[in-house]
Scaffold this active site. Sequence first.
Site, mmCIF file in Angstrom:
data_model
loop_
_atom_site.group_PDB
_atom_site.id
_atom_site.type_symbol
_atom_site.label_atom_id
_atom_site.label_comp_id
_atom_site.label_asym_id
_atom_site.label_seq_id
_atom_site.Cartn_x
_atom_site.Cartn_y
_atom_site.Cartn_z
ATOM 1 N N GLU A 96 -12.531 35.535 56.727
ATOM 2 C CA GLU A 96 -11.848 34.242 56.622
ATOM 3 C C GLU A 96 -12.745 33.211 55.940
ATOM 4 O O GLU A 96 -13.908 33.067 56.282
ATOM 5 C CB GLU A 96 -11.467 33.756 58.019
ATOM 6 C CG GLU A 96 -10.769 32.403 58.036
ATOM 7 C CD GLU A 96 -10.488 31.902 59.444
ATOM 8 O OE1 GLU A 96 -9.731 30.928 59.572
ATOM 9 O OE2 GLU A 96 -11.029 32.484 60.411
ATOM 10 N N CYS B 220 -7.242 35.059 61.754
ATOM 11 C CA CYS B 220 -7.898 34.590 62.979
ATOM 12 C C CYS B 220 -6.940 34.572 64.174
ATOM 13 O O CYS B 220 -6.487 35.605 64.640
ATOM 14 C CB CYS B 220 -8.519 33.219 62.730
ATOM 15 S SG CYS B 220 -9.672 32.682 64.027
ATOM 16 N N LYS C 23 -1.961 30.937 55.983
ATOM 17 C CA LYS C 23 -1.888 30.943 57.446
ATOM 18 C C LYS C 23 -0.769 30.037 57.939
ATOM 19 O O LYS C 23 -0.635 28.896 57.507
ATOM 20 C CB LYS C 23 -3.229 30.504 58.042
ATOM 21 C CG LYS C 23 -3.299 30.652 59.561
ATOM 22 C CD LYS C 23 -4.682 30.309 60.094
ATOM 23 C CE LYS C 23 -4.770 30.533 61.598
ATOM 24 N NZ LYS C 23 -6.096 30.167 62.142
#
Length: 512
Positions: A267, A387, A335
């Site tokens: 990430e 995540c 995301k």
Amino acid sequence: MAFASLIERQRIRLLLALLFGACGTLAFSPYDVWPAAIISLMGLQALTFNRRPLQSAAIGFCWGFGLFGSGINWVYVSIATFGGMPGPVNIFLVVLLAAYLSLYTGLFAGVLSRLWPKTTWLRVAIAAPALWQVTEFLRGWVLTGFPWLQFGYSQIDGPLKGLAPLMGVEAINFLLMMVSGLLALALVKRNWRPLVVAVVLFALPFPLRYIRWFTPQPEKTIQVSMVQGDIPQSLKWDEGQLLNTLKIYYNATAPLMGKSSLIIWPESAITDLEINQQPFLKALDGELRDKGSSLVTGIVDARLNKQNRYDTYNTIITLGKGAPYSYESADRYNKNHLVPFGEFVPLESILRPLAPFFDLPMSSFSRGPYIQPPLSANGIELTAAICYEIILGEQVRDNFRPDTDYLLTISNDAWFGKSIGPWQHFQMARMRALELARPLLRSTNNGITAVIGPQGEIQAMIPQFTREVLTTNVTPTTGLTPYARTGNWPLWVLTALFGFAAVLMSLRQRRK
């Protein structure tokens, strides 16, 4: 008699609730003592027997405070290290979070004692599991949700793991609450019948773990390499460190080109806007294509919206074999589920001026779409999650496709240092592989970087806090689990049936 008298005191029950709640933390990684989940839930149910609704709510709150106070104390690491506030304020914020999450367990216990006050089979085996499913849903939904420490995850290596591909981790939560309630009833009533039923219910799913819901595709086995850069969080967003960071990742990657079909960076490995790194990205893309490899990396993207303002995204892009890289390429993932205060700040205009904690680097992200197409890299189809998103089972399942070869999650748990938080995160990621019967590739900045097999098993991993590359062969799978086909709908039907039956039977009992 003295003990019986003592246990009737509300203060003693509140203290025991704290202890039973804290015991539940042992069920999760890195401890992995899965029976602790049953003991903890059994304590919650037993302590609320023969209590008034407000007393039960207080017991449920204390139990939750014990669980969350011990189980998510890792939040303190990021607040204390990067929040820029005095120590007492840091402690207060962690206590406040634990107290907020405990409201849901308090709600569960209070409503249970209000609607089903008698210590009966109806309460523990029918009402409690249905009510628990509802309150756990609320905890994972209200204010964007925080579904951390669901006890079903404790079974990733336990006897009930076979239930996950069938109905998902929430079905394991449901069954654990039922079994724990029956054990509590057997203990308090000194009756062997609930004990027998609990043992039977616990044993029934065990054979499911031997069902293979997938078919390996050995002819499509590839070599995968994941680069763990181990960049200190204190330096990660330092502009002066950007060039050094790029060198670290490139130098680790160059020897892998032409050998590994898929190379993965974690990430925001590239700590700069994508538009600023066009020369680097195009040069790297050309080198990868020349040598027949593909690279997947985390980066930050900013796009001008219709209001002539920039939307910033936490993004995954692909480079290498296939079509040349383009900034306009749709082969990317943005995301969707952002972390409050970490990636966006609620009530931003009020909170940002108050403390550095509310003004952390990259804390003004925009959301990507809920449903996004899979990433395609070197002919490999990847269902991606960044995540925190990997803990959202229903969202991962909604983005999953029958032609998905692998699940992919990239993360940066450097925020939480050497705490238990990254291990709990890793445990939940493993459950996604088990639910959907696909290998999971997990690339992180400082650990835990690993390859998870389609049955949730750890195939390969490298140590935390090391600058290493994990290289291994991974075989994709095909096939759909029942959970992949239906999601949580069967469980919600079961919850509705249990809830309806519990209310109906309770009303009949009151009329008699």
